[in-house]
Design a protein around this motif. Structure first.
Motif, mmCIF file in Angstrom:
data_model
loop_
_atom_site.group_PDB
_atom_site.id
_atom_site.type_symbol
_atom_site.label_atom_id
_atom_site.label_comp_id
_atom_site.label_asym_id
_atom_site.label_seq_id
_atom_site.Cartn_x
_atom_site.Cartn_y
_atom_site.Cartn_z
ATOM 1 N N ASP A 39 50.932 -74.331 -58.646
ATOM 2 C CA ASP A 39 51.233 -75.449 -57.765
ATOM 3 C C ASP A 39 50.860 -75.127 -56.327
ATOM 4 O OD1 ASP A 39 52.284 -76.963 -59.811
ATOM 5 O OD2 ASP A 39 54.382 -76.544 -59.326
ATOM 6 N N VAL A 40 50.718 -76.171 -55.524
ATOM 7 C CA VAL A 40 50.685 -76.027 -54.080
ATOM 8 C C VAL A 40 51.824 -76.883 -53.533
ATOM 9 C CG1 VAL A 40 48.917 -77.830 -53.860
ATOM 10 C CG2 VAL A 40 49.333 -76.249 -51.967
ATOM 11 N N VAL A 41 52.652 -76.282 -52.682
ATOM 12 C CA VAL A 41 53.818 -76.971 -52.135
ATOM 13 C C VAL A 41 53.491 -77.384 -50.698
ATOM 14 C CG1 VAL A 41 56.290 -76.822 -51.634
ATOM 15 C CG2 VAL A 41 55.330 -75.552 -53.575
ATOM 16 N N MET A 42 53.434 -78.692 -50.481
ATOM 17 C CA MET A 42 53.163 -79.212 -49.148
ATOM 18 C C MET A 42 54.446 -79.183 -48.315
ATOM 19 S SD MET A 42 50.008 -79.695 -49.638
ATOM 20 C CE MET A 42 49.467 -80.578 -48.159
ATOM 21 N N PRO A 43 54.326 -79.110 -46.986
ATOM 22 C CA PRO A 43 55.525 -79.018 -46.142
ATOM 23 C C PRO A 43 56.563 -80.094 -46.435
ATOM 24 C CG PRO A 43 53.582 -78.567 -44.831
ATOM 25 C CD PRO A 43 53.086 -78.988 -46.189
ATOM 26 N N GLY A 44 56.121 -81.320 -46.699
ATOM 27 C CA GLY A 44 57.064 -82.399 -46.982
ATOM 28 C C GLY A 44 57.787 -82.255 -48.299
ATOM 29 N N ASP A 45 57.268 -81.393 -49.189
ATOM 30 C CA ASP A 45 57.890 -81.190 -50.502
ATOM 31 C C ASP A 45 58.841 -79.999 -50.531
ATOM 32 O OD1 ASP A 45 56.466 -83.330 -51.581
ATOM 33 O OD2 ASP A 45 54.725 -82.053 -52.005
ATOM 34 N N GLN A 46 58.870 -79.207 -49.461
ATOM 35 C CA GLN A 46 59.784 -78.072 -49.399
ATOM 36 C C GLN A 46 61.222 -78.588 -49.346
ATOM 37 O OE1 GLN A 46 59.515 -75.010 -49.883
ATOM 38 N NE2 GLN A 46 61.198 -73.964 -48.888
ATOM 39 N N PRO A 47 62.135 -78.018 -50.161
ATOM 40 C CA PRO A 47 63.523 -78.507 -50.172
ATOM 41 C C PRO A 47 64.170 -78.486 -48.786
ATOM 42 C CG PRO A 47 63.139 -76.962 -51.970
ATOM 43 C CD PRO A 47 61.924 -76.906 -51.109
ATOM 44 N N LYS A 48 64.863 -79.555 -48.464
ATOM 45 C CA LYS A 48 65.632 -79.613 -47.212
ATOM 46 C C LYS A 48 67.077 -79.205 -47.439
ATOM 47 C CE LYS A 48 62.741 -83.205 -45.066
ATOM 48 N NZ LYS A 48 61.669 -83.134 -46.077
ATOM 49 N N HIS A 49 67.496 -79.220 -48.689
ATOM 50 C CA HIS A 49 68.802 -78.711 -49.099
ATOM 51 C C HIS A 49 68.541 -77.866 -50.345
ATOM 52 C CE1 HIS A 49 70.435 -81.790 -46.443
ATOM 53 N NE2 HIS A 49 69.662 -82.662 -47.060
ATOM 54 N N TYR A 50 69.246 -76.755 -50.478
ATOM 55 C CA TYR A 50 68.916 -75.850 -51.583
ATOM 56 C C TYR A 50 70.183 -75.299 -52.224
ATOM 57 C CZ TYR A 50 66.496 -72.231 -54.251
ATOM 58 O OH TYR A 50 65.997 -71.445 -55.269
ATOM 59 N N GLU A 51 70.186 -75.340 -53.564
ATOM 60 C CA GLU A 51 71.241 -74.697 -54.337
ATOM 61 C C GLU A 51 70.606 -74.020 -55.549
ATOM 62 O OE1 GLU A 51 75.314 -75.689 -56.909
ATOM 63 O OE2 GLU A 51 74.512 -77.173 -55.496
ATOM 64 N N SER A 52 70.894 -72.751 -55.744
ATOM 65 C CA SER A 52 70.372 -72.014 -56.888
ATOM 66 C C SER A 52 70.902 -72.600 -58.183
ATOM 67 C CB SER A 52 70.773 -70.539 -56.806
ATOM 68 O OG SER A 52 70.314 -69.951 -55.617
ATOM 69 N N VAL A 53 70.049 -72.671 -59.193
ATOM 70 C CA VAL A 53 70.461 -73.203 -60.487
ATOM 71 C C VAL A 53 71.329 -72.193 -61.224
ATOM 72 C CG1 VAL A 53 69.642 -73.961 -62.748
ATOM 73 C CG2 VAL A 53 68.470 -74.730 -60.678
ATOM 74 N N ILE A 54 70.939 -70.927 -61.187
ATOM 75 C CA ILE A 54 71.652 -69.911 -61.975
ATOM 76 C C ILE A 54 72.995 -69.556 -61.351
ATOM 77 C CG2 ILE A 54 71.575 -67.509 -62.755
ATOM 78 C CD1 ILE A 54 68.561 -67.846 -63.114
ATOM 79 N N SER A 55 72.992 -69.228 -60.060
ATOM 80 C CA SER A 55 74.219 -68.739 -59.409
ATOM 81 C C SER A 55 74.986 -69.829 -58.680
ATOM 82 C CB SER A 55 73.873 -67.639 -58.407
ATOM 83 O OG SER A 55 73.128 -68.179 -57.319
ATOM 84 N N HIS A 56 74.360 -71.010 -58.509
ATOM 85 C CA HIS A 56 74.957 -72.115 -57.756
ATOM 86 C C HIS A 56 75.188 -71.755 -56.280
ATOM 87 C CE1 HIS A 56 75.412 -74.227 -61.526
ATOM 88 N NE2 HIS A 56 76.095 -73.219 -62.021
#
Length: 471
Positions: A39-56
């Motif tokens: 993939d290529v991640v464009m600046p607008g697609d970078q998460p603005k809020h983040y929570e880990s799936v495994i550890s929460h």
């Protein structure tokens, strides 16, 4: 889900054949197939809020810095266990690979234990780091900050490079870490153990948690009479290391320098090494595909006993799901300097593709889905590898011819594109590089289909289920 089987190779700019920096890793998994994509991640697609799936673990929005950079990644196709971006190069030509699962010991775990709740892991590090760094050293400091603030639930190593420097970082316990700069004329082989040996707390080429030296002294962690060896202090020296980890390093050390010698199980193989020649992309790919050829330990060879062939864990293995060489070139303009060499599936039956990273999209055949699909190179490579494994003596030569042909054709496309790129910039340049990436992806995909056809033709008469009146 944890991908615990990786092998990292780092090569400084004075140790490579073309003066580039290179950081490589085979991203391996367990018994379950883990499809990977590009993939290529464009600046607008970078998460603005983040929570880990495994550890929460939730990340403070303030730590998701403004103005993220564009970057490439090789995430898990399903996404059900998180992103697992694995590796990429950002728009400032900084590369990151994460992570190499490493070992620990009870002494440090009794002082700074790995987190049982929350914390960051392999799932998170590339996504939370690569878009926000502008050189390799900044990568070290960014990860160090995240580790100290949020902690980790696992032991990991990771590497960063820009056009000049390569840094390797290892986590220590739940919140500590150490990193060292790889000398320009050196290479590193890092299997699944804590790898950094010699460490100098008063040298700018070594960086660590601020309190790490005091922690070693306070808890009497250093077993050596002189100096600091982090592998001795924080790592392991087990029977598993002797069979699972050390032999991989030993075999590649002897490939890069036949005078290295030594014993496969040696627990004290050096971290920083020097080859007897300049190292190429082909050398690294061969190393990441290796399975102890020309030794009694080769599962495909005829030198060893059945027991010897199962003694050591090879680098090239069925659990290779994605392998990359992140290259920052110094002999071309910055706009085309970043190249993410990428291969999916077992390295014994695939070919690297040198993808430019100043791009806006990736080839469809590398956009893997979680379900079996022979239009995707990941699944096609899995098929050729599993068929090839049934008779490597017959199919191995077909693979060698396929790989040389594919690499040669990709090199040719790359040379042509490098020259043409001199006349382009901005969006036009990115369109040109997208087009070149597509051309190389098509070339390798078509060559892989041809390889599979050749394997079917060769294997037709070798089937067990056959009967011929002339037999």
């Amino acid at each position: 889900m944890k991908q615990t089987e990786c092998t990292t190779i780092l090569v400084g700019k004075k140790a490579t054949i073309d003066g580039s920096t290179m950081i490589a890793r085979s991203e391996d998994g367990g018994r379950t197939i883990i499809p990977e994509r590009f993939d290529v991640v464009m600046p607008g697609d970078q998460p603005k809020h983040y929570e880990s799936v495994i550890s929460h673990q939730k990340i403070d929005d303030a730590d998701l810095l403004e103005n993220p950079l564009r970057y490439t990644s090789a995430p898990d196709a399903s996404g059900k266990n998180g992103i697992w971006a694995a590796a990429g190069i950002n728009s400032d030509n900084v590369a990151m690979t994460a992570t190499e699962t490493i070992t620990t010991n009870s002494r440090i775990q009794g002082i700074d234990p790995l987190l049982e709740e929350g914390g960051l892991g392999e799932e998170d590090f590339v996504t939370l780091t690569l878009p926000y760094i502008h050189n390799a050293r900044e990568g070290v400091m960014r990860v160090g900050y995240l580790l100290e603030k949020y902690g980790t639930y696992e032991m990991n190593g990771m590497a960063f490079c820009d056009k000049d420097e390569i840094w390797y970082l290892e986590t220590i316990g739940g919140h500590h870490w150490a990193a060292r700069r790889i000398p320009d004329d050196a290479y590193v082989i890092a299997p699944n153990r804590l790898n950094i040996d010699e460490f100098k707390f008063d040298d700018p080429d070594f960086i660590a948690s601020q309190d790490l030296e005091n922690l070693i002294a306070e808890y009497h962690l250093n077993p050596d009479l002189n100096g600091y060896n982090l592998r001795h202090i924080f790592g392991s020296s087990t029977i598993k290391d002797a069979h699972y980890n050390n032999p991989r390093a030993w075999y590649i050390h002897n490939f890069f320098d036949p005078d290295f010698g030594g014993d496969p199980s040696d627990q004290d193989q050096p971290f920083i090494c020097h080859a007897n020649r300049k190292i190429s992309i082909e050398d690294i790919k061969w190393a990441e595909s290796s399975h102890y050829q020309d030794t009694p330990f080769d599962a495909y060879g005829d030198q060893g006993t059945p027991e010897q062939k199962k003694t050591f864990r090879p680098i090239g293995i069925n659990r290779n799901f994605e392998t990359h060489i992140l290259q920052i070139r110094n002999d071309v303009p910055e706009k085309i300097a970043g190249v993410q060499w990428l291969a999916f599936g077992p390295n014994t039956f695939n070919s690297m593709v040198p993808f430019y990273t100043n791009i806006t999209t990736t080839p469809a055949s590398f956009q893997t889905g979680p379900k079996f699909d022979l239009n995707k190179i990941f699944w096609l490579n899995k098929l050729t590898a599993q068929l090839g494994d049934t008779n490597f003596r017959v199919y191995g030569e077909l693979e060698a011819d396929f790989e040389q042909k594919s690499l040669a054709q990709c090199h040719k496309i790359q040379h042509e594109t490098d020259k043409e790129a001199e006349n382009y910039s901005g969006d036009e340049l990115q369109d040109k590089l997208n087009e070149a990436n597509q051309k190389m992806a098509n070339t390798v995909y078509n060559n892989t289909v041809e390889l599979l056809g050749n394997m079917v033709n060769e294997g037709h008469s070798l089937m067990t289920l056959k009967y011929d009146l002339l037999d």
